[in-house]
Every structure is written in C-alpha cells, then in structure tokens.
Design a protein around this motif. Structure first.
Motif, short mmCIF file in Angstrom:
data_model
loop_
_atom_site.label_atom_id
_atom_site.label_comp_id
_atom_site.label_asym_id
_atom_site.label_seq_id
_atom_site.Cartn_x
_atom_site.Cartn_y
_atom_site.Cartn_z
N GLN A 91 6.24 -7.31 2.93
CA GLN A 91 6.38 -6.21 4.01
C GLN A 91 7.42 -6.19 4.73
OE1 GLN A 91 2.76 -4.10 5.23
NE2 GLN A 91 2.04 -4.56 3.39
N LYS A 137 -7.63 -6.93 -2.65
CA LYS A 137 -7.57 -5.48 -2.45
C LYS A 137 -6.67 -5.24 -1.14
CE LYS A 137 -12.10 -4.08 -3.73
NZ LYS A 137 -13.59 -3.54 -3.30
N ARG A 138 -6.16 -6.37 -0.70
CA ARG A 138 -5.33 -6.38 0.71
C ARG A 138 -4.04 -5.85 0.31
NH1 ARG A 138 -2.12 -9.81 3.95
NH2 ARG A 138 -2.69 -11.68 2.84
N ASN A 139 -3.53 -4.91 0.96
CA ASN A 139 -2.20 -4.15 0.78
C ASN A 139 -1.36 -4.09 1.82
OD1 ASN A 139 -3.47 -2.10 1.99
ND2 ASN A 139 -3.07 -0.71 0.24
N GLU A 140 -1.89 -4.87 3.04
CA GLU A 140 -1.17 -4.96 4.41
C GLU A 140 -0.81 -6.29 4.76
OE1 GLU A 140 -3.85 -0.98 5.90
OE2 GLU A 140 -3.36 -2.43 7.18
N CYS A 199 -7.94 -4.14 4.16
CA CYS A 199 -7.86 -3.51 2.73
C CYS A 199 -7.41 -2.02 2.63
CB CYS A 199 -9.38 -3.68 2.13
SG CYS A 199 -9.62 -5.59 1.90
N ASN A 200 -7.33 -1.46 1.51
CA ASN A 200 -7.26 -0.16 1.45
C ASN A 200 -8.56 0.74 1.57
OD1 ASN A 200 -6.04 2.42 1.13
ND2 ASN A 200 -5.39 2.12 -1.03
N LYS A 241 3.49 4.34 1.49
CA LYS A 241 2.96 3.14 0.61
C LYS A 241 1.79 4.05 -0.32
CE LYS A 241 2.02 -1.52 -0.41
NZ LYS A 241 1.58 -2.97 0.61
N ALA A 245 1.12 4.60 -4.41
CA ALA A 245 0.31 3.88 -4.88
C ALA A 245 -0.94 4.89 -5.72
CB ALA A 245 -0.71 2.93 -4.19
#
Length: 307
Positions: A91, A137-140, A199-200, A241, A245
C-alpha cells in the motif's frame, strides 16, 4: 543468496529525496534480516515513498525519529526509545526520517509470522496483533508504535557496538537480533488485542453495499469519492479498494454500469425521449450519454426505441 550468520554484512546506501540513508545489513536466515540504519536529512523534513519490499519491518529508534503516513492510519511516529511496526502490503505509505537518526530494524517475510502463529498452541488469543499480522483476511497496512523496555534497550546498545568485522561478531549479531525479536514478541503491543481489526470486516462490507445501493438509488445526482467516503464512514482508499474487490470495478465504473442498465430499461419501455433518459441517469450532455451508451451496448440509444 546464502543465509549464514558468518557472512559479511552488506552496506547499502539510498537517497529518497534529500535524505541520505546508510544501512549495515546482516542476512542471517532466509526470511529474516537485521540491519542498522543511519539517516541524515539534508534539508527540511519531508515525506518520501516507503520503499521496503519486506512483508514487515520492526524499527527500533535509538536517536531521532521516524514517521510513517498510511492511508487508513494518518501519521504514526516513533521517537527515541520506541519501536515501530510496519507491514505495508504494497500500500502507498510515506516515510519521514529526522535529521541524524539512528535506528535498528528487523525485516521478516510472511512465513516467519505464519510459523510463529503455528506455534501458538491451544488457548492462544486469536485476536492479538501477532495473529493479525499474518491473517489471510487482512487487506490493510498495519502500522503501530511500542515502547522499548529495559531489556530491548540493553540489546540494542550491545548490537550498536558490533560491526560484523569477524565471524565471532557476526554470530553475536545473529544471536542478539533473534533475542531482540523474541523480547518484542513478548511485549504487550503484540500480545494484546488490537484497537481495531484490520481485516475487511462485516461493517466495511455493509458500508460498501450501502454505498452501492445509494448510487443505484441516486443515478441522476453528482457523486464524488470524498462525499461517499464521509457519508459511509470509509476512508477514500478503503472505499476504492473495497469496490474493486467486491464489485470488480471502480466506484464510477459501477455507477456508469448502473446508469446504463437503467437507461436501457427506460428506453425499451418507450416512456421517455433519449434526452429525458439522459437527464434521469445523471447526464446533462446528451452526446456524452450517447457515447457512454454506445460503449456499453454497441448501439446508439435511439436505435432501441420502439415505434
């Protein structure tokens, strides 16, 4: 590259902007790198792009400060006697290093954190930061600060005296850097619950769906990323984002698709002129509407009107 505690350290120098950074790097084990860094800023402090390709960086500040700017976190700064954890996940982060800084860092790849979590055993807190780091699951990005305890400071002071001039010194560096990581893993900042789950989360999915529904119900309105972000409590980066997704398109790509679908329905119902349909789906310029419709369906909107 051969990973061995006896190999000579590598000196790296790079200059992001007007900052001169020199690093003494010890590649001791695959997926694990200890380095000592001297940062010298030759002008006023400025932010520059974060250029680390590592999955995670643990940075221990001995002198000066280092600050990281993350889209979802704002600016987070670590000063003397603090440590900073950064896992960017590719990122767009920015970094600022104070003049005449000295800090140590440990780079780890994802497999290191996965292995640490596999060893956690029954009863391990599944909501600790340690688990969050390698959560699939983390997307940050994860960026947070911790305080150096007395044990860490002693380890850092000892590491600072070692230049890796011979095999004995390099073995000491390998041993001490692993001890430093171990001490950090025991800290409350990694063992306690995170303040926010990166997570999201369901709340984010609900916000994205609400934003999408709002766009569909207000096709004729003017929309902006900034307004949507504020209305649905999602920062702009996460909004863009998340749409990509969840809906496989951009925010405005989604809006354009829904506008064209509704326009086609109205035209086939033959209840309004092309100009009226264009207005109803948010186009003040009929030629822009016609071009968008033709790109979506391969024909001009007038060709679909029934006699």
């Amino acid at each position: 590259m051969t990973y061995c505690p006896f190999q000579r350290p590598e000196i790296r120098v790079f200059n992001p902007g007007k900052i001169c950074i020199q690093m003494l790097c010890f590649s001791q084990h695959e997926g694990f790198l200890y380095q000592r860094t001297y940062g010298k800023n030759q002008s006023n402090l400025e932010f520059h792009p974060w250029n680390s390709s590592a999955f995670s960086n643990l940075i221990y500040v001995q002198r000066g400060s280092i600050a990281v700017s993350a889209p979802d976190r704002g600016v987070i700064e670590a000063k003397e006697n603090q440590w900073l954890f950064v896992s960017a996940l590719n990122q767009p982060l920015l970094i600022k290093i104070q003049n005449e800084s000295l800090f140590h860092s440990i780079e780890c790849n994802e497999s290191v954190w996965n292995a640490l979590n596999e060893e956690s055993g029954p009863g391990y807190s599944t909501h600790s930061r340690l688990v969050c780091i390698s959560c699939n699951k983390r997307n940050e990005a994860l960026v947070f600060v911790g305080a150096q305890n007395q044990k860490m400071r002693m380890q850092l002071l000892e590491l600072n005296q070692l230049q890796g001039k011979n095999s004995v010194e390099r073995l000491k560096v390998a041993s001490l850097s692993y001890e430093l990581l171990s001490t950090t893993l025991e800290s409350k900042e990694l063992s306690s619950n995170p303040k926010s789950d990166p997570c999201n989360r369901n709340i984010d999915i609900e916000a994205l769906d609400a934003a999408a529904k709002f766009l569909e119900e207000n096709l004729d309105a003017d929309h902006s990323i900034q307004k949507l972000s504020r209305q649905f409590y999602l920062n702009e980066f996460k909004l863009k984002k998340g749409f990509k997704a969840r809906y496989q398109t951009t925010v405005f790509g989604y809006l354009r698709k829904k506008r064209m679908e509704h326009a086609k329905t109205l035209i086939l119902q033959n209840k309004a002129s092309v100009l009226e349909v264009a207005t109803q789906v948010g186009y003040s310029n009929p030629s822009h509407f016609t071009r968008a419709f033709r790109e979506a369906y391969g024909v001009n909107p007038g060709a679909l009107k029934r006699d």
